[in-house]
Design an enzyme around this catalytic site. Structure first.
Site, short mmCIF file in Angstrom:
data_model
loop_
_atom_site.label_atom_id
_atom_site.label_comp_id
_atom_site.label_asym_id
_atom_site.label_seq_id
_atom_site.Cartn_x
_atom_site.Cartn_y
_atom_site.Cartn_z
N CYS A 147 0.84 -1.20 0.00
CA CYS A 147 0.00 0.00 0.00
C CYS A 147 0.88 1.24 0.00
O CYS A 147 1.76 1.39 0.85
CB CYS A 147 -0.90 0.01 1.23
SG CYS A 147 -1.95 1.48 1.36
N CYS A 153 -1.27 6.40 6.73
CA CYS A 153 -2.66 6.05 7.03
C CYS A 153 -2.73 5.27 8.34
O CYS A 153 -1.86 4.44 8.63
CB CYS A 153 -3.24 5.21 5.89
SG CYS A 153 -4.91 4.59 6.19
N CYS A 156 -3.68 0.44 8.76
CA CYS A 156 -2.88 -0.77 8.93
C CYS A 156 -1.64 -0.48 9.78
O CYS A 156 -1.04 0.59 9.66
CB CYS A 156 -2.44 -1.33 7.57
SG CYS A 156 -3.79 -1.94 6.55
N CYS A 254 -7.84 1.36 -1.40
CA CYS A 254 -7.41 0.66 -0.19
C CYS A 254 -7.12 -0.79 -0.56
O CYS A 254 -8.05 -1.55 -0.88
CB CYS A 254 -8.50 0.74 0.88
SG CYS A 254 -8.10 -0.19 2.38
N TYR A 380 -26.33 -13.33 21.08
CA TYR A 380 -25.82 -12.25 20.22
C TYR A 380 -25.78 -12.74 18.77
O TYR A 380 -24.79 -12.57 18.06
CB TYR A 380 -24.41 -11.82 20.64
CG TYR A 380 -24.24 -11.43 22.09
CD1 TYR A 380 -24.49 -10.12 22.51
CD2 TYR A 380 -23.81 -12.35 23.03
CE1 TYR A 380 -24.31 -9.75 23.84
CE2 TYR A 380 -23.63 -11.99 24.37
CZ TYR A 380 -23.87 -10.69 24.76
OH TYR A 380 -23.70 -10.33 26.07
N CYS A 478 -14.33 -10.27 19.31
CA CYS A 478 -13.57 -9.30 18.52
C CYS A 478 -12.69 -8.44 19.42
O CYS A 478 -12.01 -7.54 18.94
CB CYS A 478 -14.51 -8.42 17.70
SG CYS A 478 -15.68 -7.47 18.69
N GLU A 522 -9.00 -11.63 16.47
CA GLU A 522 -10.19 -12.19 17.12
C GLU A 522 -9.76 -13.43 17.90
O GLU A 522 -8.70 -14.00 17.64
CB GLU A 522 -11.25 -12.56 16.07
CG GLU A 522 -11.57 -11.46 15.10
CD GLU A 522 -12.93 -10.82 15.31
OE1 GLU A 522 -13.83 -11.50 15.83
OE2 GLU A 522 -13.08 -9.64 14.94
#
Length: 530
Positions: A147, A153, A156, A254, A380, A478, A522
């Site tokens: 990138c 940015c 990342c 992106c 959930y 998460c 995660e």
């Protein structure tokens, strides 16, 4: 003294008191400890680990933990000691200022870097990376970076200056540290953290992005009528925030987003530029990758699950938050509103749901067939991802949600995938007594999946989980730090209120990389009643 002068003196004294009070309030807010399990709290634990509890205790006792030895915009060279769980480089300040940590982005352990301090906090200062003076060539390979915005940015943290294997190893360590710092469990109760499961795609995987832009500034509006050349609008930035700043940087594409989103983003950028003067305030954009829906594929998909039909599927970009998005996971379809939550890396959802299935039905000698669950509770449940993907393994599945909109779409998705009536249902749960809607389920034959938002579960939910006491709990998270806190709370409550009905053990822990090139991981924790 005249009444007027008395009044003025009283007013002045009151003003001084108000300023002093305001100053104390500001200091109190500045010196407040971070919210437990927040990004700031996670960083604070990493700082304690790097400096050592003794130095932290000394500085705190002296009241010096907020007194930075580094000035604003001071430049210095430091050697990176470690990576924080948030992906930043951590370095101890040079002597004689070695009881302070410098936090900087885009650097790796062992590297000597030059930085510029821009803000200070409790025993640490944040700094911009100016130069990697001595790179760690065992870890860093900048030729892998995919990138052109990387390093500016904020999206990342790693790109592939780190090999993908190194990224997965680092994320495994994040899970390890989370349970050390936030679970409150002794080491003997925490299993060895398994290697992180990688994403099949490391680029072009993200199915949702939300770039944003600011409205024209006042000065630009004053020259609007004379500024006919829109190519001169150098103040207009459409993209994501710069690292360490609140300003937007201009992003044309992106590389971690899907090709469909990048193609659509180019057209959206042109429309915004052409119509920028109509915006009275800034806006956030929504771009979601969706399978195109038409009259031929709106109904049941039971006869449309072969590989040839997948090749014919056309992907489009949805930009309306109220529009319906369609995604395929394995041989199942899911539809949901553009504004609602659905995992943003479609490529890893089959490995993730397969792993959860295998955790519930382990192929080991100590788990006998007569112990296999027949019922599943999916708390959930959202749009029904786990319920529908695992439905064929159970006699009865119940998804529980507080959101009526989620229940509506989950029920629709069950019909969409031709799940037999009554096999998989979705029920509105009352937060005060959420498991009452599945009170008929046999606890010894029931598995529970929980996949809460980043804040994790509240204590009321955990109390109900402990009282429900089903055989297997799979906690998908998460935010591994709130997961560690919650798992620690579950095991503690079981221990303190233990009886002949058994207690939970933490059987396994494993990270999943849903967001390659970033520091995010995660985590899946499996608890078994023994």
């Amino acid at each position: 003294m005249t009444p007027t002068s008395t009044t003025l003196a009283t007013s002045s004294a009151g003003l001084r008191q108000k300023k002093q009070h305001s100053g104390k309030e500001k200091k109190r807010r500045k010196d407040a400890l971070p919210e437990p399990c927040s990004a700031e709290d996670v960083l604070w634990h990493d700082i304690i680990s790097l400096l050592g509890s003794e130095i932290v205790g000394q500085k705190t006792a002296q009241g010096m933990e907020w007194e930075s030895p580094f000035g604003f915009r001071e430049e210095l060279e430091v050697v990176v000691s470690a990576l924080s769980s948030n992906g930043d480089a951590l370095a101890i300040g040079p002597d004689p200022r070695g009881s302070w940590v410098i936090v900087a982005p885009f650097a790796l352990p062992g590297e000597r870097i030059r930085v510029r301090v821009y803000r200070s906090s409790r025993l640490h200062s944040f700094a911009d990376l100016l130069e990697v003076v001595s790179p760690n060539l065992e870890l860093r390979d900048d030729s892998r970076i995919g990138c052109k915005y990387f390093g500016k940015c904020s999206g990342c943290q790693y790109q592939q200056m780190l090999s993908y294997k190194s990224q997965l190893d680092i994320k495994r360590n994040v899970v390890i540290k989370a349970y050390q710092n936030f679970s409150g469990l002794p080491e003997s109760l925490i299993p060895n953290v398994l290697p992180t499961i990688g994403s099949p795609l490391q680029y072009n995987y993200r199915t949702k992005i939300t770039p944003h832009f600011e409205a024209p500034p006042r000065r630009a509006r004053q020259t609007e009528s004379t500024d006919a050349n829109i190519s001169k609008l150098d103040w207009l930035k459409i993209g994501f925030n710069e690292i360490g700043k609140r300003t937007v940087m201009d992003i044309e594409e992106c590389p971690i987003a899907t090709p469909v989103l990048n193609e659509a983003f180019g057209g959206m950028r042109k429309d915004i530029v052409n119509n920028i003067w109509s915006y009275k305030k800034g806006a956030s954009l929504l771009l979601r990758d969706s399978i195109e829906m038409n009259s031929a594929n709106r109904q049941s998909i039971s006869d449309d699950s072969g590989s040839s039909s997948r090749e014919k599927e056309r992907h489009i970009c949805i930009t309306d938050p109220k529009a319906t998005v369609r995604e395929r996971v394995g041989d199942k379809y899911f539809e949901f509103p553009g504004h609602s939550f659905f995992q943003n890396n479609n490529s890893i959802l089959v490995p993730l749901t397969d792993y959860v299935r295998d955790a519930i039905f382990p192929k080991t000698p100590e788990h006998f067939a007569d112990q296999c669950p027949t019922h599943l509770v999916d708390a959930y449940c959202g749009s029904g991802l786990f319920s529908i993907m695992l439905c064929s393994q159970f006699q009865t599945v119940a998804g529980i949600e507080l959101s009526a909109d989620s229940i509506k779409f989950a029920t629709h998705n069950a019909h969409l995938n031709d799940i037999p009536e009554g096999r998989c249902t979705f029920r509105a749960g009352d937060a005060a007594n959420i498991f009452s809607v599945v009170s008929e389920f046999p606890r010894e034959k029931t598995a529970l999946i929980i996949d809460p938002p980043r804040k994790g579960c509240d204590e009321n939910f955990i109390d109900q989980l402990v009282a429900f006491r089903c055989r297997t709990v799979v906690y998908v998270s998460c935010n591994v730090h709130t997961q560690a806190r919650d798992v620690g709370m579950i095991l503690d409550k079981m221990e303190r209120h233990g009886d002949e009905k058994g207690r939970y053990v933490l059987e396994s822990l494993r990270g999943f990389d849903l967001f390659p090139q970033t520091a995010h991981v995660e985590s899946v924790a499996v608890l078994r009643l023994i």
